[in-house]
Design a protein around this motif. Structure first.
Motif, PDB file in Angstrom:
ATOM      1  N   ASP A 129       1.227   1.226  10.429  1.00 23.02           N
ATOM      2  CA  ASP A 129       2.648   1.499  10.592  1.00 23.02           C
ATOM      3  C   ASP A 129       3.462   0.246  10.338  1.00 23.02           C
ATOM      4  N   ASN A 130       4.524   0.428   9.605  1.00 25.37           N
ATOM      5  CA  ASN A 130       5.355  -0.716   9.196  1.00 25.37           C
ATOM      6  C   ASN A 130       6.649  -0.759  10.000  1.00 25.37           C
ATOM      7  N   GLY A 131       6.493  -0.721  11.329  1.00 19.81           N
ATOM      8  CA  GLY A 131       7.715  -0.825  12.133  1.00 19.81           C
ATOM      9  C   GLY A 131       8.616   0.375  11.919  1.00 19.81           C
ATOM     10  N   ILE A 154      -4.136   5.499   6.689  1.00 21.75           N
ATOM     11  CA  ILE A 154      -2.893   6.225   6.417  1.00 21.75           C
ATOM     12  C   ILE A 154      -1.702   5.266   6.525  1.00 21.75           C
ATOM     13  N   PRO A 155      -1.145   4.815   5.387  1.00 24.04           N
ATOM     14  CA  PRO A 155       0.046   3.973   5.457  1.00 24.04           C
ATOM     15  C   PRO A 155       1.240   4.839   5.848  1.00 24.04           C
ATOM     16  N   CYS A 156       1.997   4.389   6.810  1.00 23.77           N
ATOM     17  CA  CYS A 156       3.082   5.222   7.297  1.00 23.77           C
ATOM     18  C   CYS A 156       4.360   4.463   7.546  1.00 23.77           C
ATOM     19  N   LEU A 157       5.484   5.043   7.077  1.00 17.49           N
ATOM     20  CA  LEU A 157       6.805   4.535   7.426  1.00 17.49           C
ATOM     21  C   LEU A 157       7.668   5.737   7.766  1.00 17.49           C
ATOM     22  N   ASP A 158       8.042   5.860   9.029  1.00 19.62           N
ATOM     23  CA  ASP A 158       8.879   6.978   9.469  1.00 19.62           C
ATOM     24  C   ASP A 158       8.318   8.326   9.043  1.00 19.62           C
ATOM     25  N   GLU A 159       7.150   8.651   9.506  1.00 21.47           N
ATOM     26  CA  GLU A 159       6.531   9.947   9.188  1.00 21.47           C
ATOM     27  C   GLU A 159       6.269  10.754  10.461  1.00 21.47           C
ATOM     28  N   GLU A 160       7.165  10.609  11.453  1.00 22.04           N
ATOM     29  CA  GLU A 160       6.953  11.327  12.718  1.00 22.04           C
ATOM     30  C   GLU A 160       6.760  12.839  12.527  1.00 22.04           C
ATOM     31  N   ARG A 195      11.333  12.609   5.007  1.00 24.03           N
ATOM     32  CA  ARG A 195      12.084  11.902   3.962  1.00 24.03           C
ATOM     33  C   ARG A 195      11.173  11.032   3.105  1.00 24.03           C
ATOM     34  N   SER A 196      11.366  11.103   1.767  1.00 24.54           N
ATOM     35  CA  SER A 196      10.555  10.278   0.868  1.00 24.54           C
ATOM     36  C   SER A 196      11.068   8.842   0.856  1.00 24.54           C
ATOM     37  N   LYS A 197      10.168   7.896   0.683  1.00 25.57           N
ATOM     38  CA  LYS A 197      10.542   6.468   0.626  1.00 25.57           C
ATOM     39  C   LYS A 197      10.564   5.966  -0.802  1.00 25.57           C
ATOM     40  N   LEU A 198      10.240   6.819  -1.735  1.00 29.97           N
ATOM     41  CA  LEU A 198      10.107   6.391  -3.131  1.00 29.97           C
ATOM     42  C   LEU A 198      11.450   6.466  -3.845  1.00 29.97           C
ATOM     43  N   ASP A 212      -1.661   9.731   2.258  1.00 28.63           N
ATOM     44  CA  ASP A 212      -0.308   9.490   2.749  1.00 28.63           C
ATOM     45  C   ASP A 212      -0.084  10.215   4.072  1.00 28.63           C
ATOM     46  N   GLY A 213       0.929   9.784   4.801  1.00 26.57           N
ATOM     47  CA  GLY A 213       1.188  10.369   6.116  1.00 26.57           C
ATOM     48  C   GLY A 213       2.201  11.501   6.090  1.00 26.57           C
ATOM     49  N   ASP A 214       2.576  11.962   4.872  1.00 26.69           N
ATOM     50  CA  ASP A 214       3.662  12.963   4.785  1.00 26.69           C
ATOM     51  C   ASP A 214       3.130  14.385   4.598  1.00 26.69           C
ATOM     52  N   ASP A 215       1.844  14.573   4.791  1.00 26.31           N
ATOM     53  CA  ASP A 215       1.226  15.905   4.723  1.00 26.31           C
ATOM     54  C   ASP A 215       1.414  16.599   3.388  1.00 26.31           C
ATOM     55  N   ALA A 273       4.546  20.226  -1.251  1.00 21.53           N
ATOM     56  CA  ALA A 273       5.883  19.639  -1.139  1.00 21.53           C
ATOM     57  C   ALA A 273       6.035  19.009   0.250  1.00 21.53           C
ATOM     58  N   ARG A 274       6.905  18.012   0.338  1.00 22.20           N
ATOM     59  CA  ARG A 274       7.184  17.435   1.658  1.00 22.20           C
ATOM     60  C   ARG A 274       7.815  18.517   2.526  1.00 22.20           C
ATOM     61  N   PRO A 275       7.347  18.656   3.795  1.00 20.70           N
ATOM     62  CA  PRO A 275       7.975  19.660   4.656  1.00 20.70           C
ATOM     63  C   PRO A 275       9.427  19.291   4.956  1.00 20.70           C
ATOM     64  N   ARG A 316       6.725  -5.016   4.858  1.00 21.72           N
ATOM     65  CA  ARG A 316       7.134  -3.703   4.304  1.00 21.72           C
ATOM     66  C   ARG A 316       6.528  -3.496   2.926  1.00 21.72           C
ATOM     67  N   GLY A 317       6.292  -2.231   2.598  1.00 20.42           N
ATOM     68  CA  GLY A 317       5.809  -1.918   1.259  1.00 20.42           C
ATOM     69  C   GLY A 317       4.401  -1.374   1.306  1.00 20.42           C
ATOM     70  N   LYS A 318       4.193  -0.266   0.557  1.00 23.36           N
ATOM     71  CA  LYS A 318       2.874   0.382   0.609  1.00 23.36           C
ATOM     72  C   LYS A 318       1.782  -0.552   0.115  1.00 23.36           C
TER      73      LYS A 318
HETATM   74  N1  LIG Z   1       3.456   1.347   6.155  1.00 29.76           N
HETATM   75  C1  LIG Z   1       4.227   1.673   5.144  1.00 29.76           C
HETATM   76  N2  LIG Z   1       4.049   2.897   4.577  1.00 29.76           N
HETATM   77  C2  LIG Z   1       4.875   3.207   3.603  1.00 29.76           C
HETATM   78  C3  LIG Z   1       5.884   2.353   3.122  1.00 29.76           C
HETATM   79  N3  LIG Z   1       6.522   2.995   2.143  1.00 29.76           N
HETATM   80  C4  LIG Z   1       5.922   4.200   2.055  1.00 29.76           C
HETATM   81  N4  LIG Z   1       4.948   4.322   2.924  1.00 29.76           N
HETATM   82  C5  LIG Z   1       4.068   5.452   3.152  1.00 29.76           C
HETATM   83  O1  LIG Z   1       3.402   5.690   1.922  1.00 29.76           O
HETATM   84  C6  LIG Z   1       3.223   7.090   1.750  1.00 29.76           C
HETATM   85  C7  LIG Z   1       3.844   7.498   0.419  1.00 29.76           C
HETATM   86  O2  LIG Z   1       5.215   7.345   0.458  1.00 29.76           O
HETATM   87  P1  LIG Z   1       6.162   8.515  -0.095  1.00 29.76           P
HETATM   88  O3  LIG Z   1       7.531   8.212   0.306  1.00 29.76           O
HETATM   89  O4  LIG Z   1       5.589   9.805   0.327  1.00 29.76           O
HETATM   90  O5  LIG Z   1       6.021   8.348  -1.649  1.00 29.76           O
HETATM   91  P2  LIG Z   1       5.585   9.464  -2.685  1.00 29.76           P
HETATM   92  O6  LIG Z   1       4.487  10.306  -2.135  1.00 29.76           O
HETATM   93  O7  LIG Z   1       5.271   8.767  -3.924  1.00 29.76           O
HETATM   94  O8  LIG Z   1       6.889  10.273  -2.860  1.00 29.76           O
HETATM   95  P3  LIG Z   1       7.126  11.798  -2.481  1.00 29.76           P
HETATM   96  O9  LIG Z   1       6.561  12.575  -3.614  1.00 29.76           O
HETATM   97  O10 LIG Z   1       8.576  11.897  -2.383  1.00 29.76           O
HETATM   98  O11 LIG Z   1       6.403  12.083  -1.193  1.00 29.76           O
HETATM   99  C8  LIG Z   1       3.871   7.767   2.950  1.00 29.76           C
HETATM  100  O12 LIG Z   1       2.901   8.026   3.920  1.00 29.76           O
HETATM  101  C9  LIG Z   1       4.837   6.710   3.463  1.00 29.76           C
HETATM  102  O13 LIG Z   1       5.078   6.792   4.819  1.00 29.76           O
HETATM  103  C10 LIG Z   1       6.036   1.066   3.705  1.00 29.76           C
HETATM  104  O14 LIG Z   1       6.864   0.261   3.364  1.00 29.76           O
HETATM  105  N5  LIG Z   1       5.187   0.774   4.706  1.00 29.76           N
END
Ligand SMILES: Nc1nc2c(ncn2[C@@H]2O[C@H](COP(=O)(O)OP(=O)(O)OP(=O)(O)O)[C@@H](O)[C@H]2O)c(=O)[nH]1
Ligand SMILES: [Mg+2]
Length: 343
Positions: free
Chosen positions: A76-78, A47-53, A240-243, A122-125, A234-236, A100-102
């Motif tokens: 986790d990316n810090g 599970i790649p995660c960035l700020d998904e508390e 916050r989305s990182k995309l 993904d870690g955003d459920d 949908a994201r709960p 940084r970066g998925k």
């Molecule tokens: N470790 C790490 N995880 C990341 C990084 N960027 C995104 N992620 C994780 O990758 C997953 C997908 O990122 P999202 O922001 O959900 O991107 P998305 O699903 O395409 O966009 P949404 O539809 O808005 O959710 C999530 O679990 C993020 O936490 C990163 O730089 N480092």
């Protein structure tokens, strides 16, 4: 040095030669996998995660319930929030990922984790972890090297942000056209990968292009892909989305173009050569007309440009031929390697 995943399928005992059959175990349906006689397949949930508390605790718990025998690893990316602590408290192993970066995270996975099957989520459920056993079953039955959980058939309102669904369809269609295949959801973050995929594919992208690259590399290397629909959520609220639609969209476009250049060089360079030739003909029309009319060329600069473009078109075509032979040789090597990986 990659660490062996400890999690094993509870349905298997050592030494048993499994066959494709269904077994019911406590709380889970496990497929008896085709596996090597001497080992029981291991599954790593990554599970790649960035700020998904807000969501990581639930994702880990859902995955533990769905795949009790698998090891769950959060990369986790810090994160600035308490993602790592919440993940650890929910029973996941947390690995801190330096870059940084998925995409960089997925590349890190292949360097530090070794398992027979990798489940990426993904870690955003937004992806249903509870569907993992069904997807795993589909993956194993199909014998594919990658399963993509597709989202376009069924999703919540608001699951896709504006233009994301359209963008996804456009990208999938483009890839379908360029690589003569049918893929419906190239950007899905819910995938299952075989050990063979992780060994054969060396990813080069660092950001959100990684999903596109995984699909393109599998297509280019002849690794079978299977798709299975899931319901995308949908994201709960509060998560916050990182995309970034524009910058990540452009990166994905660049990734498709570069991989198309590398894996279909003849088509790519012939197309470029054709465009140059068209340019040469367009620019060269005036000097040619001059010559027919006056037996003299007045548009000298155009004549020079037309000649230069024609030479460039020829050289580009030649480069395409050359690279095509090299990529053929490369494909043969991959086939040999695939054969050497057979059990
Ligand atoms: N470790 C790490 N995880 C990341 C990084 N960027 C995104 N992620 C994780 O990758 C997953 C997908 O990122 P999202 O922001 O959900 O991107 P998305 O699903 O395409 O966009 P949404 O539809 O808005 O959710 C999530 O679990 C993020 O936490 C990163 O730089 N480092
Ligand atoms: Mg997401």
């Amino acid at each position: 040095m990659a660490s062996e995943v400890q999690g094993r399928c509870p349905a298997f005992g050592p030494g048993s030669r499994p066959s494709l059959a269904r077994r019911d175990g406590p709380g889970v349906d496990w497929l008896v996998m085709r596996a090597r006689a001497d080992a029981v397949p291991t599954i790593a949930v990554v599970i790649p995660c960035l700020d998904e508390e807000p969501t990581i605790g639930k994702v880990v718990a859902d995955m533990k319930a769905a795949l009790p025998g698998a090891e769950i690893i959060v990369f986790d990316n810090g994160s600035a929030d308490r993602t790592a602590q919440v993940a650890r408290a929910s029973g996941a192993r947390v690995i801190s990922s330096p870059r940084r970066g998925k995409g960089n995270v997925i590349r890190h996975v292949s360097n530090v984790i070794s398992a027979d099957v990798y489940v990426l989520i993904d870690g955003d459920d937004t992806y249903p972890a509870a569907e993992a056993p069904r997807l795993l079953e589909r993956f194993l039955e199909s014998g594919a090297d990658m399963l993509v959980a597709t989202r376009l058939e069924s999703h919540d309102d608001g699951a896709f942000r504006v233009f994301h669904e359209l963008g996804n369809r456009l990208i999938s269609r483009t890839i379908g056209l360029l690589f003569r295949t049918r893929v419906t959801d190239v950007l899905s973050g819910y995938r299952i990968l075989s050990d063979r995929f992780m060994r054969l594919v060396h990813l080069r992208t660092g950001g959100f292009e990684v999903e596109t690259e995984m699909t393109l590399q599998a297509l280019a290397k002849g690794l079978p892909i299977v798709e299975a629909p899931i319901r995308y959520r949908a994201r709960p609220p509060g998560s916050r989305s990182k995309l970034d639609t524009v910058s990540d969209g452009l990166l994905i476009g660049k990734c498709i173009l570069l991989l198309f250049k590398d894996y279909k060089p003849f088509v790519f360079f012939t197309a470029v050569s054709g465009l140059l030739l068209l340019g040469s003909l367009a620019v060269g029309s005036a000097p040619v007309v001059d010559y027919y009319r006056y037996a003299y060329v007045y548009h000298v600069p155009r004549a020079i440009l037309a000649a230069a473009l024609a030479i460039l078109a020829t050289v580009t075509f030649g480069v395409g031929l050359l690279l095509d032979s090299i990529s053929w040789y490369h494909r043969e090597q991959i086939e040999q390697w695939k054969r050497s990986l057979r059990p």
